[in-house]
Scaffold this motif. Structure first.
Motif, PDB file in Angstrom:
ATOM      1  N   ARG A  56      37.117  68.990   2.090  1.00 44.34           N
ATOM      2  CA  ARG A  56      38.218  69.161   2.513  1.00 44.34           C
ATOM      3  C   ARG A  56      39.418  68.481   1.680  1.00 44.34           C
ATOM      4  O   ARG A  56      40.344  69.021   1.336  1.00 44.34           O
ATOM      5  CB  ARG A  56      38.385  69.156   3.897  1.00 44.34           C
ATOM      6  CG  ARG A  56      38.208  70.104   4.949  1.00 44.34           C
ATOM      7  CD  ARG A  56      38.700  70.127   6.433  1.00 44.34           C
ATOM      8  NE  ARG A  56      38.151  68.836   6.814  1.00 44.34           N
ATOM      9  CZ  ARG A  56      37.066  68.732   7.498  1.00 44.34           C
ATOM     10  NH1 ARG A  56      36.171  69.932   7.635  1.00 44.34           N
ATOM     11  NH2 ARG A  56      36.543  67.734   8.072  1.00 44.34           N
ATOM     12  N   SER A  84      39.557  69.710  -1.802  1.00 47.19           N
ATOM     13  CA  SER A  84      40.254  71.066  -1.741  1.00 47.19           C
ATOM     14  C   SER A  84      41.693  70.822  -1.582  1.00 47.19           C
ATOM     15  O   SER A  84      42.537  71.300  -2.252  1.00 47.19           O
ATOM     16  CB  SER A  84      39.628  71.807  -0.532  1.00 47.19           C
ATOM     17  OG  SER A  84      38.333  71.948  -1.155  1.00 47.19           O
ATOM     18  N   LEU A 118      41.171  79.166  -1.489  1.00 48.11           N
ATOM     19  CA  LEU A 118      40.589  78.479  -2.538  1.00 48.11           C
ATOM     20  C   LEU A 118      39.246  79.036  -2.730  1.00 48.11           C
ATOM     21  O   LEU A 118      38.318  79.060  -1.907  1.00 48.11           O
ATOM     22  CB  LEU A 118      40.662  76.868  -2.034  1.00 48.11           C
ATOM     23  CG  LEU A 118      39.969  76.160  -3.172  1.00 48.11           C
ATOM     24  CD1 LEU A 118      40.973  75.729  -4.371  1.00 48.11           C
ATOM     25  CD2 LEU A 118      39.946  74.717  -2.751  1.00 48.11           C
ATOM     26  N   ILE A 147      35.949  78.978  -0.809  1.00 49.13           N
ATOM     27  CA  ILE A 147      35.600  77.341  -0.335  1.00 49.13           C
ATOM     28  C   ILE A 147      36.353  77.394   1.209  1.00 49.13           C
ATOM     29  O   ILE A 147      35.577  76.865   1.856  1.00 49.13           O
ATOM     30  CB  ILE A 147      36.157  76.351  -1.290  1.00 49.13           C
ATOM     31  CG1 ILE A 147      35.520  76.259  -2.693  1.00 49.13           C
ATOM     32  CG2 ILE A 147      35.817  74.728  -0.623  1.00 49.13           C
ATOM     33  CD1 ILE A 147      36.095  75.479  -3.572  1.00 49.13           C
ATOM     34  N   LEU A 165      37.260  74.749   6.008  1.00 48.33           N
ATOM     35  CA  LEU A 165      36.151  75.359   5.147  1.00 48.33           C
ATOM     36  C   LEU A 165      35.790  76.690   5.704  1.00 48.33           C
ATOM     37  O   LEU A 165      35.824  77.167   6.953  1.00 48.33           O
ATOM     38  CB  LEU A 165      35.207  74.483   5.137  1.00 48.33           C
ATOM     39  CG  LEU A 165      35.289  73.126   4.372  1.00 48.33           C
ATOM     40  CD1 LEU A 165      34.178  72.055   4.764  1.00 48.33           C
ATOM     41  CD2 LEU A 165      35.632  73.050   2.969  1.00 48.33           C
TER      42      LEU A 165
END
Length: 202
Positions: A149, A152, A180, A187, A197
């Motif tokens: 996370r 990301s 993403l 993801i 996620l």
């Protein structure tokens, strides 16, 4: 007998004077009637001309309104294509240009919502060599969820910060959703500023 002739002449003269007065009044009345008739005809003619001019102006106004509406629609469409072209150019700048220690932006796609703001962003990334070592497959990493996370969020923030430097583009705000992906495998998604996620429910 002389007296009788004199008295007979007076009524005849009175009748003649009266007839002249009546004739004069009749002539004046006829002249006034003709004048009023001519004036009325001219007024009707001017009224008809004005009506024709108003009708012509109304047609021109309608044509102008249609032209204005068409121009407005054209300007709106032109503005839409201008923004689309600008976003496409920005996407090319971002691709392979925005990097973090973990990711390189491979592809990016922008689309805007009905409110005129940026509605959706899809960011596809490539792994940096250090992250490639822990990449399993299909968007899954051999790391703790909080680490994935954080990584990301880092790449999304880098893209958003670069986007914010551009003038006159649709606003990227909390209602903008971000997807993403890595090599087109998801993801996770960011909505309302919070990244989750794939498979996360909380």
């Amino acid at each position: 007998m002389n007296e009788l002739t004199v008295s007979e002449n007076k009524p005849k003269q009175s009748i003649k004077v009266l007839a002249v007065i009546v004739l004069g009044i009749s002539v004046v009345t006829v002249a006034v009637s003709i004048y009023l008739f001519v004036q009325n005809s001219e007024l009707k003619s001017k009224t008809n001309q004005l009506s024709e001019q108003i009708a012509s102006l109304s047609e021109k106004n309608d044509a102008l309104q249609k032209a204005t509406d068409a121009q407005t629609a054209f300007n709106t469409e032109q503005e839409r294509y201008r923004k689309l072209t600008y976003l496409t150019a920005m996407a090319h700048d971002i691709e392979d240009g925005i990097v973090t220690d973990d990711f390189i932006v491979n592809k990016i796609r922008f689309s805007w919502g009905n409110d005129g703001n940026l509605g959706n962003v899809v960011i596809d990334v490539k792994n940096q060599p250090s992250l490639a070592l822990v990449y399993k497959n299909k968007g899954v990493y051999g790391l703790a969820d909080r680490e994935v996370r954080a990584k990301s969020d880092g790449i999304i923030k880098a893209v958003k910060d670069y986007y914010a430097t551009a003038p006159d583009v649709p606003a990227w705000n909390d209602s903008t959703s971000v997807q993403l992906t890595v090599q087109n495998y998801s993801i996770g998604n960011s909505a309302g500023g919070s990244f989750k996620l794939v498979g996360e429910t909380k």
